[in-house]
Design an enzyme around this catalytic site. Structure first.
Site, PDB file in Angstrom:
ATOM      1  N   ASP A  94       0.860  -1.174   0.000  1.00  0.00           N
ATOM      2  CA  ASP A  94       0.000   0.000   0.000  1.00  0.00           C
ATOM      3  C   ASP A  94       0.902   1.231   0.000  1.00  0.00           C
ATOM      4  OD1 ASP A  94      -2.317   1.612   0.336  1.00  0.00           O
ATOM      5  OD2 ASP A  94      -1.919   1.722   2.466  1.00  0.00           O
ATOM      6  N   LYS A  95       0.331   2.392  -0.305  1.00  0.00           N
ATOM      7  CA  LYS A  95       1.131   3.618  -0.298  1.00  0.00           C
ATOM      8  C   LYS A  95       0.903   4.427   0.971  1.00  0.00           C
ATOM      9  CE  LYS A  95      -0.315   7.301  -2.296  1.00  0.00           C
ATOM     10  NZ  LYS A  95      -0.258   8.307  -1.204  1.00  0.00           N
ATOM     11  N   THR A  96      -0.323   4.884   1.156  1.00  0.00           N
ATOM     12  CA  THR A  96      -0.618   5.804   2.249  1.00  0.00           C
ATOM     13  C   THR A  96      -0.426   5.135   3.601  1.00  0.00           C
ATOM     14  OG1 THR A  96      -2.289   6.748   0.800  1.00  0.00           O
ATOM     15  CG2 THR A  96      -2.329   7.413   3.110  1.00  0.00           C
ATOM     16  N   GLU A 119      -2.854  21.208  -0.047  1.00  0.00           N
ATOM     17  CA  GLU A 119      -3.204  22.618   0.108  1.00  0.00           C
ATOM     18  C   GLU A 119      -2.887  23.095   1.527  1.00  0.00           C
ATOM     19  OE1 GLU A 119      -7.232  23.276  -1.475  1.00  0.00           O
ATOM     20  OE2 GLU A 119      -6.049  23.964  -3.183  1.00  0.00           O
ATOM     21  N   ARG A 164      -6.089   4.159  -7.580  1.00  0.00           N
ATOM     22  CA  ARG A 164      -7.553   4.140  -7.575  1.00  0.00           C
ATOM     23  C   ARG A 164      -8.084   2.711  -7.482  1.00  0.00           C
ATOM     24  NH1 ARG A 164      -9.407   8.692  -5.696  1.00  0.00           N
ATOM     25  NH2 ARG A 164      -8.975  10.526  -6.928  1.00  0.00           N
TER      26      ARG A 164
END
Length: 1338
Positions: free
Chosen positions: A666-668, A779, A1049
């Site tokens: 996984d990444k996150t 952001e 995704r």
């Protein structure tokens, strides 16, 4: 309940194009969009920052249209055509506020005049002869029925189909075939009365990662055990001893070892599963605050103190529910009561707070959740109660907007205050449920559910948000059946007259003459699924609708399965060979006798007796030794100081850690920390990073922070892009430096304004701390950075922003937001139009009184064609991308008043189009705004990697492991992390496959990759789904050849499917690692699942086979512990096989000497003692052996690579050991018989003694690195054997043992058996040294 709106004659609906053939559709659109009446101001149709109390029939295009107004969209709205549009009583009441003074909304909202089918279809089904009012005097039907919903009426012209619970009444559906087709099975939906115990029995809200229950433990474990061939073999051997003709020695000789093996194995499985249950119990015991709604009479008489919520009071918006007499008189009377602050009805309930464990939560419970809370079940958000201090208010809010500004429609509200609340008294505002913000908004983090890093904005339905908390029990929710789609939900929320009505069946209250329920549509925007985390400061009240196994996360998770290591299967196949060998020897021995029969035995009975005698060839102790070895490996892993916090949850597969060829990560939270940091900014001629950021701060201070002045007018002056007061600070500076300073200030100002971030305040230990909220962590990172260089976002609402000096707190920039264009995955950019204020003065300035600027930022792929021609953008973005930074290109454009008004008019016109609305609106933006923007700069944001991710990935690649990254995040994010983590090598080509819709294009991509197997494949979930559906084998055959695959995704199901596909196609070992609930399916589908203890949850860790705390711990787990476990178990297995085979060879030689009679050589204790007391400890001590040190395994990861071929335990090594066993067995038994006697206690004494000493010395020869336990076990076993000889008089000739003749025979036979074997091993090491010998020589 909110008051009904004033009645208007049904014959004249507002602005009704009655004469047009498609008026039904057009009037709906007009009602959905207030901008059709430019001169009107919508005071009541909006609430809070996002205006969620607008008419809920709006479409996605309408949302885009409304962005022209000075509002701020805090997210990319995902609302489809009717996501928030359906309601049972017409859509008019949804947008209604509780003010009662609704003059400005008359043309927009109607209460459902029964004479006009566009507003409401009453009991007559919308016929021409339908009565005007649905109360007394109805001539159409004798019974008053609930009006049909807006969705089943006017929107039918849009051909939209909705579930049965959002369509009309059964009577209405019977009238039309289409409605009949929309009827679903009743079991597909559920009704939940808020705050009340459910009448239906739903599953408990308990997490369960356990593999067994008390009932199925024995059946499943015994089946798993006897599915192994050699366990079944020994069961048959043990059962054969029940037959007298086949019995050899004691029955316990064969039954006891099998029972012992099963007891050890079942005990270990039980221990592991009890551990899982204990960990599940910890998660299920987590405490949550639940609101308890007591009956007014019961609660009033209770002596128990009630803990009142901040929100638990009766609001003025609560109205008395009266029996329905005359509809018009009701409306007028309720208006009078509202305007005169009329009588309130009594409370529906009294509220107290109780604490419940997660497992005790039930459907219908109302949870009180605050920031950082994990959501324990699938919930619908009812209310959001803010605890923020009073915001920094903008000065101009006190004055009304000029009436001639038709472009700015909704500028009448106070910041954070809806128009309905403006009518309330200050005292009520202080106690308002939402604490000064009735927006009903909360952010949630979903990275544990879908892997996406962006925060998601969730909304409370206005129907529940504007309701007093004690009235929540009058709500009822209708929801669909549980499913696994995390991005979809359709339901309805109904406000009924009483709690009893909410708990009763559908329409039970309608026949009592009471007013029908108000209803609002629910979508995924109103939900928070289990294992998401509340990220907002506000308190969130939410009702549980799905629990336990019916939650989205549980349905996306595959059930736990028992995992069996590859070594087990390999040993199973070897034992089949040994069994065939046993059968062959038995038949050969009987055949050599000529299949003769005796009085006692016939030939087939002899074969069976030989099979029992040779059963030691298939050693039952092998399972015991391997299981004990696994326990030792698990102990080493959990107590390794280099892997703190490591937990082994499945102790049956540690050897598989040494055989991994594919790693799916996984990444996150696994590779990254999900923490963004601004690393670099480029302004065309110069780049700033690291220490150079101090220079940026200097430029900002010069440009935005003028020195103190006695002149008050100077102190009230605000900075604008054209401000010139900074010129004095640049006196003497070179022209180049002045230009650079100007560009830096411009880009900082753009970054500080062009975003969707909102500042928030939170009290921590008595002091107020400010933080930021946004849907994207990128952001927030940029806004934090602008604060660090001297420009802080102090305040923001939907109409404006204030930037201040962080050191002095003085406002330096103030803007009015005219339009905002949210980020979308298709557009890959976001923009904002702002008007700069030049003075700190009250009132809203006219459009012509300040500069109007359009700011935009976005991906370089789309911004390259929008900004003006330049010669540096492509090069610089490529440089940042190579560093793994997430790039954003920033541009701006100044608009004149005429240009803006022209754009706004065109934009509004296109937003009202029926066909091609989205495309038309985008075309207007492109024509008027997105042309020749001034390029300001490029920012580079880094997604912080976990500690030592880069060297870890490199080491694993060098170890021969192919690494795939599977994430639910966006394509751009996945690409940046793949580059920054060095998952993709520098300069390596990345082939991107996204949004595939056609099969021919999919085939072309596969053909390209076949010819370029050194490329990295980057594929999105949509394309992956196409490949898995139509090109399954072709895709996987190409993908496994590539060094790296990045899939983004991805749904949890897709991750698991990819893992299974690699396993099935390659037959190689697959390891999956993740930290979130969305990784559980993948982890459980893998051969080896590794869970990382995440910041927000332990679900992946609980479901995994191995749990670690950091990704870099995986390298030691695989390269060191995995390698050792496999090498040791391979050596142990072969030695146990050798130990069983050599005694069988001795038995064979003995039987031959006895004319092929099936007589036992070693009986009873000798047979049992040989496999246990006399050889078990030395052989088991091999689990402590190691061929190289840990440092060498990290220095030479290639040592791990050779394990994947399985050479340590292969057919070749197996047959080498078979040859050694036959050689030694023949010599030991043959020479013993030759040098002593063919049959007798002397021969048995010599033979057995040499056999035991031979095993002890063979263990010593095989050891590479000595351990004190090995020395103790070998010497201790030898002394134990010597000490036990006096007790073996039944088998040995004890007098003979005391003679020299016994001694020299033992020494001679042992030497002839061992010396050639040892010499052969030395020669092989010299001629063809193993890899570990080579690295040790360096």
């Amino acid at each position: 309940m909110p008051p009904s709106l004033p009645h208007h004659p049904a014959a004249e609906p507002p602005d009704s194009p009655i004469d047009e053939s498609d008026s039904d559709l057009e009037i709906d659109l007009e009602e959905l969009d207030p901008h059709t009446s430019p001169g009107q101001h919508d005071h009541s149709g909006r609430r809070g920052l996002l205006g969620q109390n607008q008419n809920h029939g709006q479409s996605q295009s309408r949302d885009a249209a409304e962005q022209r107004g000075p509002r701020i969209a805090l997210r990319t709205l995902r609302m489809g055509g009717l996501r928030r549009g359906a309601k049972r009583n017409g859509y008019g009441e949804l947008g209604r506020s509780q003010d009662g003074n609704e003059e400005d909304a008359e043309a927009l909202l109607r209460d459902g005049d029964a004479n006009d089918p566009r507003y409401s279809e009453g009991s007559a089904g919308g016929r021409d002869d339908a009565p005007l009012l649905s109360g007394h005097g109805s001539t159409g039907t004798g019974t008053s029925k609930r009006p049909r919903s807006f969705t089943s009426g006017s929107l039918r012209s849009l051909n939209l189909r909705l579930p049965s619970f959002m369509s009309g009444t059964p009577t209405d559906q019977a009238n039309e075939e289409e409605d009949q087709e929309m009827e679903d099975d009743p079991s597909s939906s559920r009704q939940v009365a808020v705050g009340s115990s459910p009448t239906t029995r739903f599953p408990p809200n308990a997490i369960s990662n356990a593999k067994y229950t008390a009932w199925n433990f024995l059946p499943i474990t015994l089946y798993n055990e006897f599915s192994f061939f050699f366990n079944m073999y020994f069961l048959l051997v043990a059962l054969s001893q029940a037959i007298p003709a086949l019995r050899i020695g004691y029955l316990t000789t064969y039954v006891a070892p099998l029972a012992f093996v099963l007891a050890i194995t079942l005990g270990k499985e039980a221990f592991d599963d009890i551990g899982r249950r204990r960990r599940d119990n910890e998660a299920n015991s987590e405490e949550y605050t639940v609101l308890q709604f007591d009956e007014p009479g019961k609660a009033h008489g209770s002596s128990r103190p009630q803990k009142k919520l901040k929100s638990s009071h009766v609001r003025k918006g609560s109205k008395r529910i009266m029996p329905e007499r005359d509809r018009l008189s009701d409306i007028l009377e309720e208006e009078e009561q509202t305007e005169g602050d009329g009588a309130r009805r009594g409370r529906s309930s009294y509220i107290s707070e109780i604490s419940k464990k997660s497992r005790d939560l039930k459907v219908g419970d109302v949870l009180k959740l605050t920031k950082g809370h994990r959501v324990p079940a699938d919930v619908i958000i009812l209310k959001c109660l803010s605890h923020e201090p009073s915001p920094h208010k903008m000065a101009e809010e006190a004055a009304p907007a000029p009436q001639d500004e038709t472009l700015l429609i909704d500028h009448t509200d106070e910041p954070g205050q809806s128009s309905s609340e403006a009518a309330e008294s200050p005292g009520d505002l202080d106690q308002a449920d939402s604490g000064g913000s009735s927006a009903g908004e909360t952010f949630i983090r979903t990275d544990q559910l879908d892997g996406e890093t962006d925060w998601k904005l969730r909304l409370a339905s206005p129907l529940s948000q504007n309701l007093a908390t004690e009235e929540l029990v009058c709500l009822r929710i209708t929801a669909g059946r549980p499913d696994r789609k995390v991005n979809e939900f359709v339901g309805t929320l109904e406000l009924l007259p009483s709690r009893e009505a909410a708990m009763s069946g559908d329409d039970a209250y309608a026949n009592d003459g009471q007013e029908p329920a108000k209803a609002a549509a629910l979508s995924v925007d109103n939900t928070a699924w289990a294992n998401t985390v509340i990220a907002s400061q506000a308190t969130t009240l939410a009702v549980i609708i799905y629990t336990g196994p019916q939650t989205r996360s549980a349905l996306s998770t595959s059930p736990s399965r028992s995992k069996t290591g590859l070594l087990e299967y390999e040993i199973n196949s070897l034992t089949k060979i040994l069994c065939v060998l046993t059968l062959a020897i038995s038949i050969i021995l009987v055949a050599l006798e000529g299949f003769g029969n005796t009085v006692d035995n016939v030939w087939y009975v002899k074969i069976m007796r030989f099979l029992v005698l040779f059963s030691t060839i298939v050693p039952i102790s092998l399972r015991v030794n391997l299981d004990m070895g696994k326990s030792v490996y698990s102990w080493f892993i959990q107590r390794d100081p280099g892997i703190p916090g490591a937990v082994v949850r499945t102790s049956t597969i540690p050897e598989d850690l040494g055989r991994i060829e594919y790693l799916l990560s996984d990444k996150t939270g696994t590779l990254t920390q999900n923490e963004m940091e601004m690393k670099k900014i480029h302004v065309g001629t110069v780049s700033y990073a690291n220490e150079a950021m101090d220079e940026v701060s200097t430029y900002v201070k010069q440009g935005f922070h003028p020195g103190p002045s006695a002149n008050t007018s100077v102190n009230l002056t605000l900075a604008t892009p054209s401000s010139s007061y900074s010129a004095a600070a640049n006196v003497g500076a070179t022209r180049t430096r002045r230009e650079i300073g100007s560009r830096v200030r411009d880009v900082i100002l753009a970054l500080a304004l062009c975003h969707n971030v909102t500042p928030t305040n939170e009290e921590v230990d008595g002091r107020v701390e400010s933080s930021y909220q946004a849907s994207s962590p990128d952001e927030i990172a940029i806004v934090r950075w602008t604060e660090s260089v001297g420009l802080r976002l102090a305040y923001r609402d939907r109409k404006g922003m204030v930037l201040e000096d962080p050191t002095t707190g003085r406002a330096v920039v103030k803007v009015r937001v005219l339009d905002i264009f949210p980020f979308t995955s298709e557009g890959k950019r976001m923009g904002v139009i702002v008007q700069f204020l030049e003075k700190l003065q009250p009132g809203v300035p006219s459009l012509g009184s300040g500069e109007i600027w359009f700011y935009q930022k976005g991906a370089d792929t789309v911004m390259g064609s929008i900004v003006a021609a330049n010669d540096w953008l492509d090069e610089e973005t490529a440089n940042m991308a190579r560093e793994g930074l997430r790039t954003l290109v920033v541009g701006r454009k100044r608009l004149s008043l005429k240009e803006y008004q022209e754009f706004s008019a065109k934009y509004q016109e296109s937003s009202l189009a029926i066909n091609g609305r989205e495309a038309g609106m985008q075309a207007v933006v492109s024509q008027y705004l997105e042309r020749d923007l001034e390029l300001l700069g490029v920012t580079g944001v880094e997604d912080k990697l976990q500690k030592d991710v880069k060297p870890s990935l490199e080491l694993l690649r060098n170890a021969g492991i192919k690494i795939w990254m599977l994430t639910g995040d966006k394509v751009e994010t996945a690409r940046c992390v793949a580059v920054s983590s060095k998952l993709v090598a520098r300069g390596q080509y990345i082939h991107t496959v996204a949004k595939l819709k056609r099969k021919d294009v999919a085939q072309e991509s596969l053909d390209f990759l076949r010819n370029k197997t050194d490329a990295c494949l980057l594929i999105d979930g949509e394309s992956l789904s196409m490949y898995l559906t139509h090109f399954r084998l072709e895709f996987i055959s190409v993908a496994v050849l590539l060094p790296t695959v990045v899939a983004c995704r991805c749904s949890p199901t897709q991750k698991a499917e990819v893992a299974r596909l690699i396993k099935e196609y390659t037959k190689k070992r697959v390891c999956c690692i993740g930290d979130g609930g969305n990784d559980v399916s993948m982890i459980q589908a893998a051969d080896v699942g590794v869970g990382i203890v995440g910041k927000e949850g332990r679900q992946a860790s609980l479901a995994a086979d191995f749990s670690i705390e950091q990704f870099h711990h995986l390298t030691k787990l695989l390269v060191w512990h995995g390698r050792n476990s496999y090498k040791r178990s391979a050596k142990l297995a072969q030695f146990v096989i050798h130990r069983g085979l050599i005694i069988a060879v001795c038995q064979t030689m003995y039987s031959i000497a006895l004319n092929f009679e099936p007589q036992g050589l070693y009986k009873d204790w000798l047979l049992v003692g040989y496999a246990t007391v006399y050889t078990a400890a030395p052989v088991l001590s091999l689990v402590l052996d190691k061929d190289v040190d840990e440092d060498l395994t990290n220095l030479y990861p290639e040592l791990y690579k050779e394990l994947t071929s399985g050479r340590s335990l292969s057919y070749r090594t197996f047959f080498v050991w078979v040859f050694v066993s036959i050689y030694q067995g023949c010599l030991i038994q043959g020479l013993s018989q030759v040098l002593t006697e063919v049959d007798g206690p002397r021969m048995v004494a010599v033979s057995f003694t040499v056999l035991v000493l031979n095993e002890l010395l063979m263990v010593a020869i095989e050891i590479t690195t000595w351990h004190w336990v090995m020395v103790v076990s070998i010497l201790g076993t030898f002394l134990m054997f010597v000490g036990s000889i006096p007790f073996l008089g039944a088998y040995f000739d004890l007098k003979f043992i005391l003679t020299i003749g016994f001694l020299w025979r033992v020494v001679a036979i042992g030497a002839i058996s061992l010396i050639p074997t040892y010499a052969g091993k030395l020669i092989q090491r010299t001629m063809k040294p193993p890899s570990y010998r080579k690295v040790q020589g360096h």
